[in-house]
Write an enzyme that holds these catalytic residues in place. Structure first.
Site, PDB file in Angstrom:
ATOM      1  N   LYS A 157     -21.336  -1.301   9.191  1.00 58.10           N
ATOM      2  CA  LYS A 157     -22.071  -2.543   8.998  1.00 58.10           C
ATOM      3  C   LYS A 157     -22.863  -2.906  10.254  1.00 58.10           C
ATOM      4  O   LYS A 157     -22.423  -2.663  11.381  1.00 58.10           O
ATOM      5  CB  LYS A 157     -21.111  -3.690   8.678  1.00 58.10           C
ATOM      6  N   HIS A 288     -21.973   1.960  -6.037  1.00 56.89           N
ATOM      7  CA  HIS A 288     -21.394   1.062  -5.038  1.00 56.89           C
ATOM      8  C   HIS A 288     -19.911   0.827  -5.316  1.00 56.89           C
ATOM      9  O   HIS A 288     -19.529   0.371  -6.392  1.00 56.89           O
ATOM     10  CB  HIS A 288     -22.140  -0.273  -5.076  1.00 56.89           C
TER      11      HIS A 288
END
Length: 371
Positions: A157, A288
């Site tokens: 991230k 996902h």
């Protein structure tokens, strides 16, 4: 007469996704009909579990045989569309649709993968972490664990207030995993366009395999502008909910790779339609999350496809299944040998015998055909 039962659980994450995401919500579903029983689920990390349960009550009251998944999905979606075309509507629909596909596979004695058409014996998995809150040493240690486990790709991230800190973290992970491992970078909608443009210039030297969801997911035109100026691929789609949204994203040139979440798009039926749309329009597909089911679907898709596994967040890792599903990740590859259906049974509903939600005696008319 078809009957729908559902029950929710708040499941703790062994590795919290942040101070405000320590649990995920799983809504297990079961459809019982004259053809047998099928199991499904909906899922949400934070918002909407109660609303999903409410929508499932409405869908249960309208559920009637025959239970062919695609026509049922079209009818329920058309009837519920006034409550919203996506979001809670499609997330609740997933609980019905996934159960209907499981019911069909069990009735026919075939696994979901073989029912849909197996194209791969195994698909590659990339290791992923919800790790923006990790100190850099913990981030690097996680990336090294993933490489040691055999993953050919690692996702981290970004999106800290200070872009320099993001770049330092990306540099540290790239150094730790080497040049031969794919490095995916996910901003989780945290940037605006000027920030994203500065970021892609700084990230280029680390050769990202893709940059994921750099901008607010709804802002497809800004994604298209960024993609025109970005030297590496853009991925998005985890927060898109309908085939219409995916079609617009692709036709606007907003992305190179789409990432449908099988629950958020409404289940297996719309997932397959979105994947076919991507194939026809020439963009990649990388499902996902939810590898326990997404991985099974990936085995049926043409062409190369990645599957995402967030560390210690699969249903198997969360210990929510009443028995092993038959989906396995080993040395960075996912395989599925589930027996009939998809093999996912949640322990708090699998043996539940409470009175289910009764369905309607007959189906309301189909209002329109929808992708």
């Amino acid at each position: 007469m078809a009957e729908l039962t559902h029950r929710s659980r708040r499941v703790p994450l062994p590795r919290p996704w942040g101070p405000d995401v320590t649990h995920v919500h799983v809504v297990a579903t079961r459809v019982t009909s004259s053809a047998g029983v099928g199991h499904g689920f909906s899922w949400t990390p934070r918002a909407g579990a109660g609303a999903i349960a409410g929508m499932l009550d409405e869908f249960g009251a309208a559920l009637a045989e025959p239970l062919d998944p695609a026509p049922v999905w079209d009818r329920l979606w058309a009837d519920a569309h006034e409550a919203g075309g996506g979001g809670v509507t499609t997330m609740a629909l997933a609980g019905v649709d996934i159960a209907l596909w499981d019911l069909r596979g069990r009735a026919e004695g075939r696994s979901l993968v073989d029912l849909l058409g197996r194209r791969h014996t195994a698909v590659p998995v990339y290791g992923s972490g919800v790790n923006l809150h990790y100190p850099v040493e913990d981030l690097v240690a996680q990336a090294r664990r993933m490489v040691a486990a055999g993953y050919a790709g690692v996702k981290i991230k970004v999106g800290l207030p200070d872009l320099a800190s993001d770049i330092a973290r990306v540099a540290a992970v790239r150094s730790a995993i080497g040049e031969d491992v794919a490095l995916m970078v996910d901003a989780n909608q945290r940037w605006d366009l000027p920030t994203a443009l500065r970021a892609v210039s700084a990230l280029a030297e680390f050769r990202p395999y893709w940059l994921e969801e750099p901008l607010r997911a709804d802002d497809l035109r800004a994604h298209a502008e960024l993609r025109r100026r970005c030297p590496f691929p853009i991925a998005l789609g985890e927060n898109l909910h309908t085939a219409y949204q995916f079609r617009e994203a692709i036709l606007l040139g907003a992305c190179d790779i789409i990432q449908p979440n099988v629950v958020r798009v409404g289940g297996i039926t719309p997932f397959l339609r979105i994947a076919e749309l991507a194939r026809a329009l020439g963009v990649g597909v990388a499902p996902h999350l939810l590898p326990d089911l997404s991985g099974q679907l990936a085995l049926t898709l043409p062409g190369p496809v990645w599957v995402e596994e967030v560390e210690d967040a699969s249903f198997a890792a969360l210990d929510v299944l009443s028995a092993p599903s038959g989906v396995e990740v080993k040395e960075g590859r996912l395989t599925a040998d589930t027996g009939p259906g998809h093999g996912l049974r949640f322990h708090w509903l699998d043996s539940d015998t409470r009175t289910p939600v009764p369905s309607a005696a007959s189906s309301p008319p189909l209002l329109a055909d929808h992708p």
